[in-house]
Design an enzyme around this catalytic site. Sequence first.
Site, PDB file in Angstrom:
ATOM      1  N   LEU A  81       6.069   4.828   9.177  1.00 21.69           N
ATOM      2  CA  LEU A  81       6.206   3.761   8.219  1.00 21.69           C
ATOM      3  C   LEU A  81       7.668   4.006   8.041  1.00 21.69           C
ATOM      4  O   LEU A  81       8.157   4.914   7.301  1.00 21.69           O
ATOM      5  CB  LEU A  81       5.516   3.555   6.928  1.00 21.69           C
ATOM      6  CG  LEU A  81       3.972   3.317   7.215  1.00 21.69           C
ATOM      7  CD1 LEU A  81       3.317   3.423   5.762  1.00 21.69           C
ATOM      8  CD2 LEU A  81       4.024   1.914   7.751  1.00 21.69           C
ATOM      9  N   CYS A 175       0.479   0.015  -4.473  1.00 19.60           N
ATOM     10  CA  CYS A 175       1.393  -0.251  -2.814  1.00 19.60           C
ATOM     11  C   CYS A 175       0.718   0.686  -1.854  1.00 19.60           C
ATOM     12  O   CYS A 175       0.333   0.543  -0.885  1.00 19.60           O
ATOM     13  CB  CYS A 175       2.714  -0.563  -3.064  1.00 19.60           C
ATOM     14  SG  CYS A 175       3.523  -0.858  -1.512  1.00 19.60           S
ATOM     15  N   GLY A 199       7.809   8.922   4.684  1.00 16.55           N
ATOM     16  CA  GLY A 199       8.900   9.522   3.807  1.00 16.55           C
ATOM     17  C   GLY A 199       8.351  10.042   2.508  1.00 16.55           C
ATOM     18  O   GLY A 199       9.418  10.255   1.743  1.00 16.55           O
ATOM     19  N   CYS A 276       9.117  -1.774  -6.456  1.00 19.70           N
ATOM     20  CA  CYS A 276       9.374  -1.787  -4.796  1.00 19.70           C
ATOM     21  C   CYS A 276       9.694  -3.136  -4.445  1.00 19.70           C
ATOM     22  O   CYS A 276      10.720  -3.301  -3.646  1.00 19.70           O
ATOM     23  CB  CYS A 276       8.366  -0.947  -4.072  1.00 19.70           C
ATOM     24  SG  CYS A 276       6.700  -1.280  -4.345  1.00 19.70           S
TER      25      CYS A 276
END
Length: 815
Positions: A81, A175, A199, A276
């Site tokens: 991702l 999320c 990450g 986000c």
Amino acid sequence: MRQNYRIDQTPMLSAVVKPLPSLFRLPPLSSSSLSLYFRVSPSPQSPRLLFSRRSYSRHAFLGDHHLSCSMPNKPLRVAVLLSGGVDSSVALRLLHAAGHSFTPFYLKIWFQEGFENFWNQCPWEDDLKYAKHVCEQVDVPLEVVHLTDEYWERVVSYIIEEYRCGRTPNPDVLCNTRIKFGAFMDAISGMEYDYIASGHYAKVVHPPADQTDSSSVLELSQDMVKDQTYFLSHLSQTQLKRLLFPLGCVKKEEVRKLATEFDLPNKDRKDSQGICFLGKIKFSDFVGRHIGEMEGIILEAETGDFLGNHRGFWFYTIGQRQGLRLPGGPWYVVEKDTKNNVVFVSRNYYSMDKRRRVFRVGSLRWLSGKPSGNVNQLRCKVRHGPGFYSCSFEMEGDVAVVHLDEDAQGLAAGQFAAFYEGTTCIGSGVILESWDDQYMAIPAALVFVPVGVLFLVSGLIVNLIQLVFFIIVRPFSKSLYRRINKNVVELLWLQLIWLIDWWACIKVNIYADAETLQLLGKEHALVLSNHRSDIDWLIGWVMAQRAGCLGSSLAIMKKEAKYLPIIGWSMWFSDYIFLERSWDKDEKTLTAGFKRFEDFPMTFWLALFVEGTRFTQEKLEAAQEYASIRSLPSPRNVLIPRTKGFVSAVSHIRSFVPAVYDCTLTVRNNQPKPTLLRMFSGQSSELNLQLRRHKMSDLPETDDGIAQWCQDLFITKDAQLETYFTKDVFSDLDVHQINRPIKPLIVVIVWVCLLMYGGFKLLQWLSMVASWEIICLFVVILVIATITMQVLIQSSESHRSTPAKRPLQEQLISA
């Protein structure tokens, strides 16, 4: 509504995602009616997504630890991702360096194009541009996955409804569980990927391949400040088994350096902040757009006074200070009446009635199915950050009732509470509500007032005696005055020792060698301790009393302490040193104070709390941020010591003080944290105290050397406490249990008898006075006694100590 996902392989020279005609359709997903589209190159084989495996060479700047969380020992097929930020970009490059096959995916979760007119910006375009350029460096195509509708249905709609109900949800947790490792993971489940990587700052420890029934474990990352296990705590074991986090073994500052070494196009890009999916949009604008506005009133919590109007309770969360626009602040949101649209605020956010340490948690999810250890020896986070609370809980059906060992501020319903066993995150749940330990009120009140009267009257008598001898004796003989004062002040201080030993029955386990125990009370000593609990100063008094030097125990304290009724005055008469926390002034005060001790006629202990303030989670987070900025070891259980005062003390008293007593104090695991209020309620606890003796002559001679010695000492303390909290091993020294002395009990009994006799005589005399005057006198005495005890309790509470400043800057080392 769009009924499918779509993956676009982004053209290498364009950041605009366009529909592509050459698509292959996967079988329908089992979890929904949605399907995934992606483009493939022509191939005579059965259609499948082609992995991008490139030749690589190990960069000279990469060490083994950089790749230790990337599973470099075997080739893997990984779906990565990629957000366009530095963290995910470095994660991709580490996987590339580890030799894995991988496909980068960018998840487009922004709203459909119709919203762009309202927001007047496309916040995802910059992210996609950076992500594409990162992929170009390793010649790997980027896949763009459209999850806008899914994100709206599974995350944003839930968030809006939670705010409408007055709760404060966490979109980042949702999320991760519902989109990144939910909808997306389900969509690629048939594509033969071994793992999905991102990450995140976290570690996943997977079991060996031959132990398929064993669970994967979510561990804290190497970087405690950036650690993101809180946001991953609500994942399922099925999700966790498929995850890989390359940054779990790397600290943030190393990630930035690696980005520079890799020459990433986003190496200088700032980290994203805020929710986000909002990007640069203000939260209030988003809430107003989707919930609307409804005027309500703002009331002061304590008085009910009208202060102003607001646009709707959903714009506010518990603990919020910004955006209230009220004069005379700072004001904090402390409660919301969602039925009547009323917001309650207070300027006394840290007052006793607004602290919380008990709350309920629902929607529990355990990463391994259930807690694997003792639910009375856990740690938890109630918000993202490096700070933990020690906690325990018991189950009431499907709900956990959580008990924190330390008061917490701003517990908001809707947020998540994540639970940890040592460094392992075991799961989390949603905070439902919180309340005070009301069961403490009745037993505390039964002893609060009578002990308050005893302490007030006897304390005033002791203070008066001290004043008389201070005026009459001290000008002619300081030595004689100090000997008299030692015995007089113990008549007051022994009452607090009685409270610990005989009323609350608090147990103290002493870890020390035999030689140190034999020297206690026979030599002057500089006592250096961590400052972790509300009553650690009282534990010091307990040890001094056992050693026979309670009345000659001294301390360096903040100036405000000497104004405390009774107790502060007694300290002033006893030659305590009081500082203003301004080094220009305090340096002279310390020098003069140390000089006074040269001819002290009795054995004394001088206590110095070099952390400068009591340990709280907020101050720990500030200290960790400061340590990160200064490239210092990041503390976990202590604060960074302020060494100037310690250096001054050693320099001035080393000629006549032969030892430094290094004390490490903590509450025993599975025991409640003792406070004065708990002591008044008769609640017991158990503490561990390690005592190590260092010869003053062994300390360095230079100021820099002394300061470094102190810093190293607290690094050792930090490691010791971490070992204790994670492994339940406190010390390698022998443990000694100290018995309760009879002297404090005798002193309290004598005081009670004297006051009862004096009160009886007073009543006889007052019998000739009108009854209303008697009532008024007793009311005044009770009120004064209650206020005195309340002031004493509040002065001992950790949350009322000097607040943390962010960033902490030079105050950590300048005082």
